[in-house]
Scaffold this motif. Structure first.
Motif, PDB file in Angstrom:
ATOM      1  N   ALA A  69      19.395  18.498  29.274  1.00  0.00           N
ATOM      2  CA  ALA A  69      19.826  18.908  27.751  1.00  0.00           C
ATOM      3  C   ALA A  69      18.485  18.494  26.816  1.00  0.00           C
ATOM      4  CB  ALA A  69      21.183  18.387  27.387  1.00  0.00           C
ATOM      5  N   LEU A  70      18.662  19.460  25.728  1.00  0.00           N
ATOM      6  CA  LEU A  70      17.782  19.037  24.541  1.00  0.00           C
ATOM      7  C   LEU A  70      18.741  18.887  23.600  1.00  0.00           C
ATOM      8  CD1 LEU A  70      15.200  18.885  22.969  1.00  0.00           C
ATOM      9  CD2 LEU A  70      15.314  21.265  22.625  1.00  0.00           C
ATOM     10  N   VAL A  71      18.939  17.484  22.988  1.00  0.00           N
ATOM     11  CA  VAL A  71      19.587  17.383  21.782  1.00  0.00           C
ATOM     12  C   VAL A  71      18.965  17.427  20.663  1.00  0.00           C
ATOM     13  CG1 VAL A  71      21.304  15.680  20.881  1.00  0.00           C
ATOM     14  CG2 VAL A  71      21.223  15.865  23.436  1.00  0.00           C
ATOM     15  N   ASP A  72      19.495  18.367  19.612  1.00  0.00           N
ATOM     16  CA  ASP A  72      18.374  18.517  18.552  1.00  0.00           C
ATOM     17  C   ASP A  72      19.124  18.110  17.277  1.00  0.00           C
ATOM     18  OD1 ASP A  72      16.252  19.804  17.094  1.00  0.00           O
ATOM     19  OD2 ASP A  72      17.340  21.718  17.004  1.00  0.00           O
ATOM     20  N   GLU A  73      18.539  17.043  16.675  1.00  0.00           N
ATOM     21  CA  GLU A  73      18.961  16.804  15.143  1.00  0.00           C
ATOM     22  C   GLU A  73      17.907  17.788  14.156  1.00  0.00           C
ATOM     23  OE1 GLU A  73      19.053  13.085  11.964  1.00  0.00           O
ATOM     24  OE2 GLU A  73      17.874  12.770  13.877  1.00  0.00           O
ATOM     25  N   THR A  74      18.729  18.936  14.201  1.00  0.00           N
ATOM     26  CA  THR A  74      17.921  20.117  13.558  1.00  0.00           C
ATOM     27  C   THR A  74      17.327  19.899  12.399  1.00  0.00           C
ATOM     28  OG1 THR A  74      19.862  21.444  14.218  1.00  0.00           O
ATOM     29  CG2 THR A  74      18.378  22.697  13.124  1.00  0.00           C
ATOM     30  N   GLY A  75      15.907  20.238  12.546  1.00  0.00           N
ATOM     31  CA  GLY A  75      14.817  20.240  11.584  1.00  0.00           C
ATOM     32  C   GLY A  75      14.304  18.818  11.272  1.00  0.00           C
ATOM     33  N   VAL A  76      14.846  17.846  12.327  1.00  0.00           N
ATOM     34  CA  VAL A  76      14.332  16.547  12.115  1.00  0.00           C
ATOM     35  C   VAL A  76      13.609  16.018  13.341  1.00  0.00           C
ATOM     36  CG1 VAL A  76      14.985  14.092  11.791  1.00  0.00           C
ATOM     37  CG2 VAL A  76      16.295  16.006  10.495  1.00  0.00           C
ATOM     38  N   ILE A  77      14.169  15.801  14.535  1.00  0.00           N
ATOM     39  CA  ILE A  77      13.680  15.588  15.765  1.00  0.00           C
ATOM     40  C   ILE A  77      14.714  15.838  17.033  1.00  0.00           C
ATOM     41  CG2 ILE A  77      14.821  13.155  15.982  1.00  0.00           C
ATOM     42  CD1 ILE A  77      11.967  12.263  16.653  1.00  0.00           C
ATOM     43  N   SER A  78      14.009  16.054  18.217  1.00  0.00           N
ATOM     44  CA  SER A  78      14.850  16.574  19.290  1.00  0.00           C
ATOM     45  C   SER A  78      14.552  15.537  20.342  1.00  0.00           C
ATOM     46  CB  SER A  78      14.367  17.911  20.019  1.00  0.00           C
ATOM     47  OG  SER A  78      14.577  18.845  19.097  1.00  0.00           O
ATOM     48  N   ILE A  79      15.503  15.282  21.298  1.00  0.00           N
ATOM     49  CA  ILE A  79      15.389  14.206  22.446  1.00  0.00           C
ATOM     50  C   ILE A  79      15.793  15.110  23.572  1.00  0.00           C
ATOM     51  CG2 ILE A  79      16.275  12.152  23.471  1.00  0.00           C
ATOM     52  CD1 ILE A  79      16.989  11.392  20.712  1.00  0.00           C
ATOM     53  N   PHE A  80      15.023  14.954  24.695  1.00  0.00           N
ATOM     54  CA  PHE A  80      15.329  15.374  26.002  1.00  0.00           C
ATOM     55  C   PHE A  80      16.243  14.494  26.678  1.00  0.00           C
ATOM     56  CE2 PHE A  80      11.502  17.840  24.884  1.00  0.00           C
ATOM     57  CZ  PHE A  80      12.007  19.013  25.315  1.00  0.00           C
ATOM     58  N   ILE A  81      17.200  14.929  27.670  1.00  0.00           N
ATOM     59  CA  ILE A  81      17.785  13.834  28.379  1.00  0.00           C
ATOM     60  C   ILE A  81      18.302  14.551  29.722  1.00  0.00           C
ATOM     61  CG2 ILE A  81      18.855  12.627  26.660  1.00  0.00           C
ATOM     62  CD1 ILE A  81      21.488  14.138  26.803  1.00  0.00           C
ATOM     63  N   GLY A  82      18.432  13.777  30.714  1.00  0.00           N
ATOM     64  CA  GLY A  82      18.819  14.289  32.047  1.00  0.00           C
ATOM     65  C   GLY A  82      17.427  14.518  32.868  1.00  0.00           C
TER      66      GLY A  82
END
Length: 287
Positions: free
Chosen positions: A62-75
């Motif tokens: 998954a890509l968890v996206d704090e929209t317009g700020v930063i994204s984190i890849f997990i899994g």
């Protein structure tokens, strides 16, 4: 030949409904991810964000996206069902979603380990991008108490107020509303779960320190001075100090994070009693 079945085999990345965000919790595998403030704030549905996955029912990546700020890849970084369509997804769908949600034009992602670094080098090999590090700080209240006596006094004509409904409603420029709209689903959500203080010059909001993410008693800080002419007066330090005093009085834990290259933010955090704890590699480019 069954054309429909062929199409069904083409890997895609899907946007989860908010009600399904908890499905990715099992992908938080390291202690750092399980305790990450932003990840938990978005997965819990407390703060704004979007989650993109390889499979809606049983996501493996998954890509968890704090929209317009930063994204984190997990899994799973080796999951081709997610990796294969990732370049096209970032260049098209994520670009559109980011712009439509907040007017953002940059992609900034945390790269949690060497496996994801190798993946992203291939995915964005057609672009010019920059590496950096996100710095994470831990609050030291004793250090803050020792430092605060050295802060500049609040200049005459300025006041510091807690951000409440009255402050937000009286903000004719909608500065606070627009900032809250980046992180929160509603102003009421912020007022119930978040915290903030602002510096006013008359009725005009000059600077503000507020919660951008919250998970239980853990609060991530966002601070900004909105008028360039008002910078270097110590206003950001003082408004953050008011925020931190509130945290200490109410058993809340403030968190500070910023990019390594943001020298001023690193310096301000240290001036407020935050101590460097860890860092994570980041990748950034303009869409």
């Amino acid at each position: 030949m069954n054309i429909l079945k062929e199409k069904e085999l083409i890997p895609m990345i899907y946007k989860l409904d908010k009600k399904d965000y908890q499905k990715v919790r099992a992908l938080l595998r390291t202690p750092e991810q399980k305790n990450d403030l932003m990840l938990n704030a978005i997965i819990n549905g407390t703060n704004k964000g979007a989650i993109y996955v390889d499979n809606i029912e049983q996501p493996q990546t998954a890509l968890v996206d704090e929209t317009g700020v930063i994204s984190i890849f997990i899994g799973d970084a080796a999951n081709e069902k997610f990796i294969h369509p990732l370049r096209e997804f970032i260049d098209n769908q994520l670009k559109i979603d980011t712009y439509e949600s907040c007017g953002g034009t940059y992609f900034l992602a945390l790269i949690p380990d060497e496996n994801w670094e190798k993946v992203m080098k291939k995915v964005v090999s057609h672009r010019e991008y920059e590496w950096d590090y996100e710095h994470y700080f831990q609050f030291n209240r004793e250090k803050f108490n020792a430092l605060k006596s050295g802060y500049k006094p609040l200049p005459k004509g300025y006041t510091i107020k807690k951000i409440d409904a009255e402050v937000i409603n009286n903000d004719s420029d909608k500065i606070i509303f627009n900032v809250l709209d980046e992180f929160w689903y509603s102003v009421d959500d912020f007022l119930q779960q978040g915290l903030g203080y602002c510096v006013l010059k008359g009725d005009k909001i000059i600077s503000a320190c507020l919660t951008c993410c919250v998970n239980g008693k853990d609060h991530e800080i966002s601070v900004e001075t909105y008028d360039e002419e008002e910078m270097n007066k110590g206003l950001a330090t003082l408004v953050c100090a008011a925020y931190l005093e509130h945290c200490m009085e109410n058993g809340l834990t403030p968190h500070w994070s910023t990019l390594e290259t943001n020298v001023e933010s690193n310096r301000l955090g240290e001036k407020l009693g935050f101590e460097f704890k860890s860092k994570c590699k980041t990748l950034e480019f303009e869409f």
